[in-house]
Design an enzyme around this catalytic site. Structure first.
Site, PDB file in Angstrom:
ATOM      1  N   CYS A   3      32.991  43.969  43.949  1.00  0.00           N
ATOM      2  CA  CYS A   3      33.058  43.078  45.278  1.00  0.00           C
ATOM      3  C   CYS A   3      34.732  42.992  45.471  1.00  0.00           C
ATOM      4  CB  CYS A   3      32.654  41.885  44.739  1.00  0.00           C
ATOM      5  SG  CYS A   3      31.345  42.356  42.944  1.00  0.00           S
TER       6      CYS A   3
ATOM      7  N   THR B  40      40.120  46.498  39.425  1.00  0.00           N
ATOM      8  CA  THR B  40      39.500  47.246  39.079  1.00  0.00           C
ATOM      9  C   THR B  40      38.077  48.403  40.168  1.00  0.00           C
ATOM     10  OG1 THR B  40      38.997  44.825  39.064  1.00  0.00           O
ATOM     11  CG2 THR B  40      37.086  45.785  38.884  1.00  0.00           C
TER      12      THR B  40
ATOM     13  N   GLU C 128      39.848  48.679  34.523  1.00  0.00           N
ATOM     14  CA  GLU C 128      40.437  48.842  35.280  1.00  0.00           C
ATOM     15  C   GLU C 128      41.661  50.049  35.443  1.00  0.00           C
ATOM     16  OE1 GLU C 128      39.698  45.171  34.247  1.00  0.00           O
ATOM     17  OE2 GLU C 128      39.090  44.737  36.077  1.00  0.00           O
TER      18      GLU C 128
ATOM     19  N   TYR D 191      33.363  34.758  41.453  1.00  0.00           N
ATOM     20  CA  TYR D 191      32.914  34.985  40.217  1.00  0.00           C
ATOM     21  C   TYR D 191      31.592  33.541  39.779  1.00  0.00           C
ATOM     22  CZ  TYR D 191      36.975  37.003  39.113  1.00  0.00           C
ATOM     23  OH  TYR D 191      38.254  38.490  38.935  1.00  0.00           O
TER      24      TYR D 191
ATOM     25  N   GLU E 165      39.694  38.784  32.218  1.00  0.00           N
ATOM     26  CA  GLU E 165      39.303  38.619  34.256  1.00  0.00           C
ATOM     27  C   GLU E 165      39.370  36.941  34.533  1.00  0.00           C
ATOM     28  OE1 GLU E 165      35.874  40.741  35.778  1.00  0.00           O
ATOM     29  OE2 GLU E 165      37.440  41.368  37.167  1.00  0.00           O
TER      30      GLU E 165
END
Ligand code: SF4
Ligand code: FE
Length: 502
Positions: free
Chosen positions: A104, A191, A256, A295, A443
């Site tokens: 994303c 990410t 990450e 999110y 996160e």
């Protein structure tokens, strides 16, 4: 193009030029490496979703840029419904992975650059717009897997990029030639980067004229010479190296990485900002609101996973009807659906910023992320409460598999007879790894900006003067209420809204 998951895997298998390190050792094939493979599989889920019955419709979109059907993860949102489809798709994908699927950030970067390059074109910088549109078509035609690289190393936090003792604490342009630019510095916490084919690099903060060498945005193949990726450690990561099948959730995970740019050349046709500091503040604001909205989908989806696991474990030990357990599950549902509702509100109250450019509602997007910074910790706590201390004390899968122990563990880990000890251990490990993993805890707090960043946005976006006038008029005091709320300040220039406030 809409690629299959297998086609994606093929393209990132055995890349000779890529430079990726995991725990000090270089990795060439990310598709087979035990640390990275689960991450690659989560990324792959975004490709598979475009082919699977239950997500096919959400997973695809029509691109007017290349006049073809594409994977939604490379789509420019053309309506509030498109934005809501993003949140719905992310929630579903969390159900398929139980992890962050990492695609994303690149998607939000494309949408951000689409808006910013339009603004630049309106101010006479047509060239940047043309470069971006060419790049977007390139990505959509190939259905590429993108990373979004934004956060810089940042050095001393109270100093601007140009004031830093380490000149490269923020990624910067070191040289401009007629063919392109050279950059040095690093992007941190990126990410999914080791599982991508391209990186879209954006500035991480608003900058002034003195920081113009740091006002840089571009795109590059992940295996460009001079780019080094150092993958970060995570809780329970060495369990993955054991190659078991229960303790580490070896099927899906996320990662990450620290991405180091050591004097890297970027061809001019892939440079979208170079010294254009005036656009950095807007760019950051647009990007962060996009990612904060998302999110509401993915973290709600992880909430569903944890709710399901908790309910199942309650059944396994025969407490599912206890009123306190019911109450805890209800609270978890409330917390999960609240995050999702905010994400949907941020989508359906979207803002049209130009022809075919829909941005999320910035207030609601910031509210979404702020809820996400708080609720997952509560959800995790409730799930541990239901699951019991076993989440922190269970024997390993290797004990269960040891012939000398199997019989005992099977007997003493079992609750209700319909379930085996292995059923229980699997569910306990799911709760442990998902509810306390990087994606759901760390996160959720810091991804897409720390909680303090959202609070700054609340006070900037909320019209406190207007509310006071409302209160005054209802209290029967003299009020200058004109019903001209600042509720949509992004429609006005800064100076206009400042003028009206004064
Ligand atoms: Fe996507 Fe969520 Fe992961 Fe961000 S945290 S990349 S929105 S799944
Ligand atoms: Fe994120």
């Amino acid at each position: 193009t809409v690629r299959t998951g297998e086609q994606y895997l093929e393209s990132i298998r055995n890349r000779s030029k890529v430079e990726i390190y995991v725990m000090g050792k270089e990795v060439k094939d990310v598709t087979t490496h035990p640390f990275l493979r689960p991450s690659v599989m989560s990324f792959k889920a975004t490709f598979d979703a475009a082919w699977q019955e239950d997500t096919k419709e959400l997973g695809r979109a029509w691109s007017p840029f290349i006049e073809e059907e594409i994977n939604r993860f490379n789509h420019i949102h053309r309506s509030p419904e498109d934005l809501a489809a993003k949140v719905k798709l992310l929630r579903k994908l969390s159900h398929k992975t139980g992890a962050c699927f990492q695609r994303c950030v690149g998607w939000d970067s494309l949408n951000t650059l689409n808006i910013v390059s339009n603004m630049m074109a309106a101010k006479g910088k047509r060239e940047m717009r043309d470069r971006f549109v060419e790049y977007l078509k390139f990505v959509q035609k190939r259905d590429l897997a993108l990373a979004g690289a934004m956060t810089d190393a940042k050095g001393v936090r109270n100093l601007k990029p140009s004031q830093q003792p380490n000149k490269n604490a923020y990624l910067r342009i070191t040289e401009v030639t007629k063919d392109g630019i050279y950059v040095s510095g690093a992007k941190a916490n990126i990410t999914g980067v080791a599982a991508t084919e391209e990186m879209v690099v954006l500035p991480t903060r608003a900058m002034g004229p003195e920081d113009k060498d740091y006002a840089v945005a571009f795109a590059l193949p992940t295996d460009t010479e001079g780019v080094k990726i150092v993958v970060g450690r995570q809780l329970n990561d060495s369990r993955r190296m054991e190659q078991g099948e229960i303790d580490a959730l070896p099927y899906f995970y996320n990662h990450e990485g620290l991405v180091i740019f050591d004097n890297v050349f970027v061809p001019m046709n892939r440079v979208f900002l170079a010294g254009d500091w005036e656009y950095t503040g807007t760019l950051v604001e647009i990007f962060s609101a996009y990612h904060r909205q998302g999110y509401g989908g993915c973290k709600a989806g992880l909430g569903d996973v944890i709710i399901g696991a908790s309910a199942d474990l309650a059944k396994q030990i025969g407490v599912e009807k206890a009123s306190h357990v019911q109450d805890k599950l209800t609270e978890m549902i409330f917390l999960t659906e609240t995050m999702y509702s905010a994400g949907i509100a941020a989508s359906l109250n979207a803002v049209k910023l130009c022809e075919g450019c829909w941005w999320v509602n910035p207030m609601h997007a910031n509210v979404t992320k702020h809820l996400v910074a708080k609720f997952p910790a509560q959800i995790a706590q409730l799930s541990i409460d239901i699951a019991g201390g076993i989440v922190g004390t269970a024997p390993s899968e290797w004990d269960l598999k040891n012939p000398k122990l199997r019989e005992y563990i099977s007997k003493y880990l079992q609750g209700v007879e319909d379930y085996t000890a292995e059923d229980r251990l699997r569910m306990v490990r799911l709760i442990e790894n998902v509810s306390m993993g990087v994606a759901f805890q760390i996160e959720s707090v810091h991804g897409a900006g720390s909680p303090a960043a959202q609070r700054i946005m609340f006070s900037r976006l909320y019209d406190l003067n207007y509310s006071q006038e409302v209160a005054k008029s209802l209290a029967g005091r003299k009020s200058e209420l004109k019903f001209t709320s600042k509720a949509e300040p992004w429609r006005e220039s800064q100076s206009e809204s400042e003028a009206r406030e004064s």
